[in-house]
Design a protein around this motif. Structure first.
Motif, PDB file in Angstrom:
ATOM      1  N   GLU A  37      22.646   3.410  54.338  1.00 57.05           N
ATOM      2  CA  GLU A  37      21.200   3.436  54.145  1.00 57.05           C
ATOM      3  C   GLU A  37      20.465   3.269  55.473  1.00 57.05           C
ATOM      4  OE1 GLU A  37      21.647   1.159  49.875  1.00 57.05           O
ATOM      5  OE2 GLU A  37      20.308   0.379  51.408  1.00 57.05           O
TER       6      GLU A  37
ATOM      7  N   ALA B 115      18.253   6.649  56.054  1.00 59.88           N
ATOM      8  CA  ALA B 115      16.928   6.534  55.448  1.00 59.88           C
ATOM      9  C   ALA B 115      15.843   6.809  56.481  1.00 59.88           C
ATOM     10  CB  ALA B 115      16.751   5.139  54.858  1.00 59.88           C
TER      11      ALA B 115
ATOM     12  N   ARG C 285      11.245   7.220  52.314  1.00 57.97           N
ATOM     13  CA  ARG C 285      10.917   5.979  51.615  1.00 57.97           C
ATOM     14  C   ARG C 285       9.527   6.048  50.993  1.00 57.97           C
ATOM     15  NH1 ARG C 285      13.558   3.537  56.110  1.00 57.97           N
ATOM     16  NH2 ARG C 285      11.521   3.132  57.095  1.00 57.97           N
TER      17      ARG C 285
ATOM     18  N   PHE D 120      16.481   5.753  45.180  1.00 58.58           N
ATOM     19  CA  PHE D 120      16.322   4.421  45.753  1.00 58.58           C
ATOM     20  C   PHE D 120      17.692   3.822  46.038  1.00 58.58           C
ATOM     21  CE2 PHE D 120      12.094   4.795  43.942  1.00 58.58           C
ATOM     22  CZ  PHE D 120      11.296   4.130  44.871  1.00 58.58           C
TER      23      PHE D 120
ATOM     24  N   ASN E  78      18.590   7.875  50.907  1.00 56.31           N
ATOM     25  CA  ASN E  78      18.948   6.595  50.290  1.00 56.31           C
ATOM     26  C   ASN E  78      20.377   6.573  49.769  1.00 56.31           C
ATOM     27  OD1 ASN E  78      16.353   5.077  50.410  1.00 56.31           O
ATOM     28  ND2 ASN E  78      15.636   6.829  49.236  1.00 56.31           N
TER      29      ASN E  78
END
Length: 431
Positions: A12, A16, A21, A143, A213
């Protein structure tokens, strides 16, 4: 390659991006609002019962049926529709669902008879059938794992808030503009969200957020299971079956109170429709807060112990039954309300306890289907059965008499939880 068939799970912290996000949270907010619309469309009609009862000369049984048919349709269709959505595509499926329940809600607004309203409500249920499970599965895919509990709890809490908004706004709008405008407003809200969803959510954007993610179980893993392995995964033990059944049995009480509280307050407290809707909405909000806090309390006390989760489920159900029994034996007044408030706090406690028990005992690859199965049990045996059977009893002994008998319904989930706890201990010893 589809993001749902990739087994690559990059770190992550390395993959990410800030944009991914932000987009994930935008999607969360939109999905949350769609679940609000879902439950506003579902529950708004409950505040209109006193008006429809007089205008269309309906019995309580018929009133209960036009409310209960929605969760009945949801319960019957949630699992097959969830499987179809995984194959056809979650983005397209959710857009179609939201559009359908909005059109059906508009149909409720223009219905001229009980039969037309009943048909429209069936299609509301068809549209809403798989949104909860498919929507949650979509969110889980964009997520990170460390946020799954937060996302699940936040997303599903929209059901309580949507119920509150639906009932309270419906009663107020009906008082000032007529009941048809109440349902029309819910339909307009749904249409607006569908348009926003169409421009915001796409498979490509979700793929980028998923890659950033890298959480969630690949859909291909679920679809490769044989029917026998799939069924065994959903029902791996007797204790898991007890978790499904116990949750549904407790939701029977929740479904009854959500539907009949506005009518109870109108008939026995002499509240006008608008005030009864607002007070009932407040109690539903307390239930939603209890759903969230009971989950937090259960996690803190139980940690990794499934046995402690069974103990919490038993304790919550026992407190619920006692508080309801005392409250409905009191005459209408502030003291009764003072006991109803803490009682409804424990109405939805089964979501946190039973969901965690099921998630811990079923394979991660089919958690989406497991929660769809839980939805099936909750809707058919709980949300659909509760309002209908209470309406039948109310026609025989009056609504007050029916609600005084309601605490007896807590005996069933309490018994099932006790059996589930015993089965869990026996299974742990064999394992």
């Amino acid at each position: 390659m589809s993001p749902y068939t990739s087994n690559v799970m990059p770190a992550e912290s390395a993959a990410a991006t800030s944009g991914a996000r932000v987009y994930a949270w935008v999607v969360f907010a939109l999905m949350f609002c769609l679940l609000l619309s879902d439950y506003m469309s579902r529950q708004a009609l409950n505040a209109l019962f006193p008006i429809l009862k007089v205008q269309w000369q309906l019995t309580d049984t018929k009133l209960g049926s036009i409310s209960g048919v929605v969760p009945l349709a949801v319960g019957v269709l949630t699992l097959p529709f969830s499987i179809v959505a995984d194959r056809w595509g979650r983005v397209k499926s959710i857009a179609l669902m939201a559009a359908l329940w909005s059109v059906a809600t508009l149909g409720c607004a223009i219905a001229s008879s009980y039969n037309e309203m009943f048909i429209a409500r069936i299609f509301v249920g068809v549209g809403e059938a798989a949104y909860g499970s498919v929507g949650l599965a979509m969110l889980m895919s964009i997520f990170p794992k460390r946020l799954r509990s937060t996302i699940a709890g936040g997303f599903t809490s929209a059901a309580a808030f949507g119920s509150v908004l639906g009932v309270s706004l419906s009663g107020v709008v009906a008082t000032h503009f007529g009941w048809r405008w109440s349902m029309g407003l819910m339909a307009i809200f749904g249409f607006v969200l569908v348009i926003i969803y169409f421009f915001v959510v796409s498979e490509k954007r979700l793929a980028r957020a998923h890659a950033a993610n890298a959480s969630g179980t690949p859909v291909a893993e679920r679809l490769k299971l044989t029917p026998r392995a799939f069924f065994s995964g959903l029902f791996p033990s007797r204790s898991v079956f007890c978790a499904y059944l116990g949750s549904a049995s407790q939701i029977f009480i929740q479904g009854t109170l959500f539907v009949w509280l506005p009518s109870y307050l109108n008939r026995y407290w002499d509240m006008p429709v608008s005030k009864a809707a607002v007070v009932a909405a407040g109690l539903v909000l307390v239930s939603g807060m209890g759903q969230l806090l009971c989950g937090v309390i259960t996690d803190r006390i139980s940690r990794d112990s499934s046995l402690k989760r069974w103990n919490m489920a038993i304790g919550y159900c026992l407190v619920l039954g006692i508080l309801l029994a005392v409250a409905f034996r009191l005459p209408p007044g502030n003291l009764q309300l003072a006991l109803l408030a803490p009682a409804v706090f424990f109405l939805a406690s089964s979501f946190g306890t039973c969901s965690a028990i099921i998630a811990g005992a079923t394979p991660p690859a089919i958690h989406g289907s497991a929660f769809a199965t839980l939805t099936l049990f909750n809707n058919i045996l709980g949300l659909a059965a509760g309002p209908f059977f209470t309406g039948v009893v109310a026609d025989a002994v009056g609504l007050q008499g029916a609600l005084r008998l309601l605490p007896l319904a807590a005996v069933l989930p309490l018994t099932v939880y006790l059996i589930g706890r015993w089965c869990h201990i026996a299974e742990a010893r064999r394992g």
